[in-house]
Write an enzyme that holds these catalytic residues in place. Sequence first.
Site, mmCIF file in Angstrom:
data_model
loop_
_atom_site.group_PDB
_atom_site.id
_atom_site.type_symbol
_atom_site.label_atom_id
_atom_site.label_comp_id
_atom_site.label_asym_id
_atom_site.label_seq_id
_atom_site.Cartn_x
_atom_site.Cartn_y
_atom_site.Cartn_z
ATOM 1 N N TYR A 33 -3.581 -6.685 8.990
ATOM 2 C CA TYR A 33 -2.373 -6.170 8.356
ATOM 3 C C TYR A 33 -1.648 -7.291 7.619
ATOM 4 O O TYR A 33 -1.556 -8.424 8.101
ATOM 5 C CB TYR A 33 -1.430 -5.578 9.406
ATOM 6 C CG TYR A 33 -1.932 -4.292 10.006
ATOM 7 C CD1 TYR A 33 -2.093 -3.155 9.210
ATOM 8 C CD2 TYR A 33 -2.236 -4.203 11.357
ATOM 9 C CE1 TYR A 33 -2.551 -1.963 9.758
ATOM 10 C CE2 TYR A 33 -2.688 -3.015 11.906
ATOM 11 C CZ TYR A 33 -2.853 -1.905 11.101
ATOM 12 O OH TYR A 33 -3.312 -0.743 11.646
ATOM 13 N N HIS A 192 7.850 1.738 12.108
ATOM 14 C CA HIS A 192 6.619 0.947 12.193
ATOM 15 C C HIS A 192 6.362 0.407 13.603
ATOM 16 O O HIS A 192 5.418 -0.366 13.798
ATOM 17 C CB HIS A 192 6.667 -0.207 11.194
ATOM 18 C CG HIS A 192 6.629 0.251 9.764
ATOM 19 N ND1 HIS A 192 7.774 0.537 9.054
ATOM 20 C CD2 HIS A 192 5.591 0.502 8.935
ATOM 21 C CE1 HIS A 192 7.446 0.935 7.836
ATOM 22 N NE2 HIS A 192 6.143 0.933 7.729
ATOM 23 N N ARG A 222 1.675 -2.055 -3.141
ATOM 24 C CA ARG A 222 0.773 -2.567 -2.114
ATOM 25 C C ARG A 222 -0.250 -1.475 -1.825
ATOM 26 O O ARG A 222 -0.085 -0.318 -2.227
ATOM 27 C CB ARG A 222 1.521 -2.957 -0.841
ATOM 28 C CG ARG A 222 2.139 -1.775 -0.104
ATOM 29 C CD ARG A 222 2.920 -2.204 1.125
ATOM 30 N NE ARG A 222 2.066 -2.839 2.113
ATOM 31 C CZ ARG A 222 1.412 -2.199 3.073
ATOM 32 N NH1 ARG A 222 1.500 -0.878 3.172
ATOM 33 N NH2 ARG A 222 0.681 -2.856 3.943
ATOM 34 N N ASN A 224 -2.795 0.342 1.360
ATOM 35 C CA ASN A 224 -3.056 0.521 2.782
ATOM 36 C C ASN A 224 -4.263 1.429 2.885
ATOM 37 O O ASN A 224 -4.576 2.176 1.962
ATOM 38 C CB ASN A 224 -1.848 1.139 3.477
ATOM 39 C CG ASN A 224 -1.957 1.112 4.982
ATOM 40 O OD1 ASN A 224 -2.626 0.254 5.550
ATOM 41 N ND2 ASN A 224 -1.311 2.054 5.649
ATOM 42 N N GLU A 265 -4.135 4.339 0.270
ATOM 43 C CA GLU A 265 -2.820 4.626 -0.287
ATOM 44 C C GLU A 265 -2.404 3.496 -1.224
ATOM 45 O O GLU A 265 -2.424 2.330 -0.825
ATOM 46 C CB GLU A 265 -1.770 4.752 0.822
ATOM 47 C CG GLU A 265 -1.980 5.934 1.746
ATOM 48 C CD GLU A 265 -0.949 5.988 2.857
ATOM 49 O OE1 GLU A 265 -0.910 7.004 3.561
ATOM 50 O OE2 GLU A 265 -0.186 5.013 3.020
ATOM 51 N N TYR A 316 -5.856 2.478 16.470
ATOM 52 C CA TYR A 316 -4.647 2.958 15.806
ATOM 53 C C TYR A 316 -4.992 3.784 14.568
ATOM 54 O O TYR A 316 -4.350 4.799 14.287
ATOM 55 C CB TYR A 316 -3.753 1.776 15.405
ATOM 56 C CG TYR A 316 -2.546 2.201 14.604
ATOM 57 C CD1 TYR A 316 -1.465 2.833 15.216
ATOM 58 C CD2 TYR A 316 -2.493 1.992 13.230
ATOM 59 C CE1 TYR A 316 -0.363 3.251 14.481
ATOM 60 C CE2 TYR A 316 -1.393 2.402 12.483
ATOM 61 C CZ TYR A 316 -0.334 3.025 13.111
ATOM 62 O OH TYR A 316 0.737 3.446 12.378
ATOM 63 N N LYS A 317 -6.014 3.374 13.836
ATOM 64 C CA LYS A 317 -6.425 4.111 12.642
ATOM 65 C C LYS A 317 -7.217 5.369 12.988
ATOM 66 O O LYS A 317 -7.533 6.167 12.100
ATOM 67 C CB LYS A 317 -7.269 3.209 11.727
ATOM 68 C CG LYS A 317 -6.469 2.101 11.040
ATOM 69 C CD LYS A 317 -7.352 1.242 10.153
ATOM 70 C CE LYS A 317 -6.555 0.146 9.455
ATOM 71 N NZ LYS A 317 -5.597 0.667 8.446
#
Length: 333
Positions: A33, A192, A222, A224, A265, A316-317
Amino acid sequence: MSITTIHKDPDTAVLPERIRGFPFPYSGDSYRYSANVEPAGKTVTTEAGAWGGRLLDIDEYYLPDVKEREGVLDRDPSRLQVLPHMRPAVWDAIATLLPAMAEENPGTMSFRREGKNCRWQNTLQNLDVEFTIGDDSSLPMGPLRFLGSQIQDDMVFLDQREDALWLDAGLVTFAADWSLKFDVGMKFHEIHGPVPRVKEEQIVSRAEQFLMRLQPGEKYRRTNWTMTIDRRLDTSTETYPNWAQDRGTIAEDPALPDRVHLRVEVQHLIRLPHSGAILFLVRTYLLPLSDIARVPVWRERMGRVLAELPEDMAEYKGISRYRKTASDWLLAG
């Protein structure tokens, strides 16, 4: 004696536009990240083509995507949230984005404004509409839903007060495993909180400080990424029962390369010029592994990223149960 493998780039002219314009997110063979923020508007060249030259990208999925958004909102109006003090920010977004969209697509769109009176034409939708800035009743569906009917991006509005950012409005129909209805009214830090590693590495704190320093009219972006099974844009927590079970079975499915999609994204971050609110535009792109594999550099790099990704990040993903199978397929060449 060493053997060097030479990857021949594909003939990009024969690749479909969905591949040529895809914002492939990996710059190396591992991923962690980071804020990865850069000025908006810069074209990024990839091994397949390029992306990023426009603020509001329109592609082959434009009409299906806006139609899908309408269906989501009809079924679940809670995907649109506007706290009362954010109305000016919504109108600010309309006055900012529609002219930009017309400038980027002069053959199909136009925006004219005299004082507060505006005319928007979108020939892709056979639309010609007149409205008044600040008058919600001049757009029968309401200003934010109207704006969402014209762009493919989701929108999140952040208010700045008490030395913090607050998510106080948005239209989010294509969320990646989160809920606007749950998050509205929360602080940026609170939203977050569940993301692994970002607190220890102070990524969220640095990102918030960066956003609060944005000047009116400044635009950054950015990227993601995560992964989604099938071309499903709406993976919000509200629809979890509809798609979560596929995560446990896809590793055994021979159709995995066609069903598992890399989900990227492109997030634009804009300080709106009049209201001072910060607008997040979140444009979602989906590309199946079978298309990723048509670009040899992408195939190998994504395979290595998935293989190396720490388990807490994979969990988490939501990809921990099939990322090894996907990685093995990609690296098998």
